[in-house]
Design a protein around this motif. Structure first.
Motif, PDB file in Angstrom:
ATOM      1  N   HIS A   1       0.779  -1.314   0.140  1.00  0.00           N
ATOM      2  CA  HIS A   1      -0.106   0.053  -0.007  1.00  0.00           C
ATOM      3  C   HIS A   1       1.002   1.304  -0.091  1.00  0.00           C
ATOM      4  O   HIS A   1       0.380   2.420  -0.301  1.00  0.00           O
ATOM      5  N   HIS A   2       2.190   1.026   0.456  1.00  0.00           N
ATOM      6  CA  HIS A   2       3.067   2.454   0.522  1.00  0.00           C
ATOM      7  C   HIS A   2       3.292   2.828  -0.877  1.00  0.00           C
ATOM      8  O   HIS A   2       3.553   3.981  -0.952  1.00  0.00           O
ATOM      9  N   PHE A   3       3.197   1.769  -1.845  1.00  0.00           N
ATOM     10  CA  PHE A   3       3.583   2.040  -3.180  1.00  0.00           C
ATOM     11  C   PHE A   3       2.468   2.579  -4.237  1.00  0.00           C
ATOM     12  O   PHE A   3       2.754   2.896  -5.229  1.00  0.00           O
ATOM     13  N   ASP A   4       1.164   2.728  -3.543  1.00  0.00           N
ATOM     14  CA  ASP A   4       0.093   3.368  -4.358  1.00  0.00           C
ATOM     15  C   ASP A   4       0.281   4.485  -5.236  1.00  0.00           C
ATOM     16  O   ASP A   4       0.840   5.396  -4.688  1.00  0.00           O
TER      17      ASP A   4
ATOM     18  N   GLU B   1      20.662   3.203  -8.360  1.00  0.00           N
ATOM     19  CA  GLU B   1      21.662   4.352  -8.450  1.00  0.00           C
ATOM     20  C   GLU B   1      22.479   4.358  -7.107  1.00  0.00           C
ATOM     21  O   GLU B   1      23.548   4.526  -6.815  1.00  0.00           O
ATOM     22  N   GLN B   2      21.448   4.474  -5.893  1.00  0.00           N
ATOM     23  CA  GLN B   2      21.538   4.673  -4.715  1.00  0.00           C
ATOM     24  C   GLN B   2      22.731   3.443  -4.213  1.00  0.00           C
ATOM     25  O   GLN B   2      23.468   3.693  -3.596  1.00  0.00           O
ATOM     26  N   VAL B   3      22.147   2.162  -4.410  1.00  0.00           N
ATOM     27  CA  VAL B   3      22.667   1.184  -3.944  1.00  0.00           C
ATOM     28  C   VAL B   3      24.359   0.971  -4.537  1.00  0.00           C
ATOM     29  O   VAL B   3      25.269   0.816  -3.992  1.00  0.00           O
TER      30      VAL B   3
ATOM     31  N   GLY C   1      19.042  11.548  -6.027  1.00  0.00           N
ATOM     32  CA  GLY C   1      17.813  11.345  -5.677  1.00  0.00           C
ATOM     33  C   GLY C   1      17.548  12.243  -4.192  1.00  0.00           C
ATOM     34  O   GLY C   1      18.644  12.743  -3.725  1.00  0.00           O
ATOM     35  N   GLU C   2      16.332  12.223  -3.701  1.00  0.00           N
ATOM     36  CA  GLU C   2      16.006  12.790  -2.403  1.00  0.00           C
ATOM     37  C   GLU C   2      17.064  12.088  -1.319  1.00  0.00           C
ATOM     38  O   GLU C   2      17.266  10.973  -1.432  1.00  0.00           O
ATOM     39  N   THR C   3      17.133  12.892  -0.522  1.00  0.00           N
ATOM     40  CA  THR C   3      17.626  12.094   1.053  1.00  0.00           C
ATOM     41  C   THR C   3      16.638  11.172   1.221  1.00  0.00           C
ATOM     42  O   THR C   3      15.431  11.181   1.071  1.00  0.00           O
TER      43      THR C   3
ATOM     44  N   ALA D   1      12.370  11.416   1.170  1.00  0.00           N
ATOM     45  CA  ALA D   1      11.734  10.580   0.149  1.00  0.00           C
ATOM     46  C   ALA D   1      10.705   9.666   1.063  1.00  0.00           C
ATOM     47  O   ALA D   1       9.550   9.622   0.414  1.00  0.00           O
ATOM     48  N   HIS D   2      10.946   9.636   2.359  1.00  0.00           N
ATOM     49  CA  HIS D   2      10.091   8.872   2.962  1.00  0.00           C
ATOM     50  C   HIS D   2       9.229   9.334   4.023  1.00  0.00           C
ATOM     51  O   HIS D   2       8.443   8.764   4.817  1.00  0.00           O
ATOM     52  N   GLN D   3       9.344  10.906   4.047  1.00  0.00           N
ATOM     53  CA  GLN D   3       8.704  11.397   5.084  1.00  0.00           C
ATOM     54  C   GLN D   3       7.118  11.439   5.111  1.00  0.00           C
ATOM     55  O   GLN D   3       6.465  11.672   3.921  1.00  0.00           O
TER      56      GLN D   3
END
Ligand code: HEM
Length: 135
Positions: free
Chosen positions: A50-53, A66-68, A80-82, A86-88
């Motif tokens: 559901h977080h990815f809706d 890219e981050q990994v 990308g975002e911090t 990104a998760h706030q």
């Protein structure tokens, strides 16, 4: 001469070590495949999907890859975002975080990443925990 070679290889060892995690993950292509597998599995996980809706999953795939690649010392520069930005506000719990990591581990297993290398990647992601979760 032998001593010189020994000294040279000792000096170069940290360099080889710094790069081998990137190699063990299969370089950029391998990382991309692992992240794809992880996201595919997340898509089937009703605990966290559901977080990815409404999320642009192709873009998230690119950014996580890219981050990994960047955090394991590969030739990438994550733009990308911090993790906090990104998760706030998503209310990601510790259990949600662990669920995603579960899928990451299975994805690495499937791609034959040695356990020691799996653990080294997880150790590099662990400091992000506090910025991603809100509990
Ligand atoms: C080690 C763990 C994690 C890493 C390395 C990670 C990494 C990322 C990255 C790089 C982005 C893209 C940032 C950007 O848009 O610039 C992102 C976005 C996102 N992440 Fe994570 N993440 C992690 C854990 C989680 C967890 C546990 C969840 C939820 C269960 C989650 C859900 C999301 C969502 C929904 C987005 C898209 C945000 C949007 O586009 O609006 N992430 N993540």
């Amino acid at each position: 001469m032998k001593r010189l070679i020994l000294l040279a290889s000792l000096l170069l060892m940290p360099l080889a070590h710094a790069n081998d995690l990137y190699q063990q993950l299969g370089e950029k292509q391998g990382i991309s495949a692992i992240v794809e597998e992880m996201l595919y599995r997340v898509g089937g996980d009703e605990r966290i999907v559901h977080h990815f809706d409404g999320v642009d999953i192709v873009q998230v795939h690119e950014l996580i890859t890219e981050q990994v690649c960047d955090v394991v010392g590969g030739p990438c520069d994550y733009q990308g975002e911090t993790m906090q930005a990104a998760h706030q506000g998503m209310g990601i719990t510790h259990a949600d975080f662990n669920a995603l990591v579960e899928h990451l581990i299975i994805a690495m297993e499937k791609h034959d990443v040695p356990v020691a290398a799996q653990n080294r990647l997880l150790a590099r992601l662990a400091p992000m925990y506090g910025d991603i979760t809100e509990e």
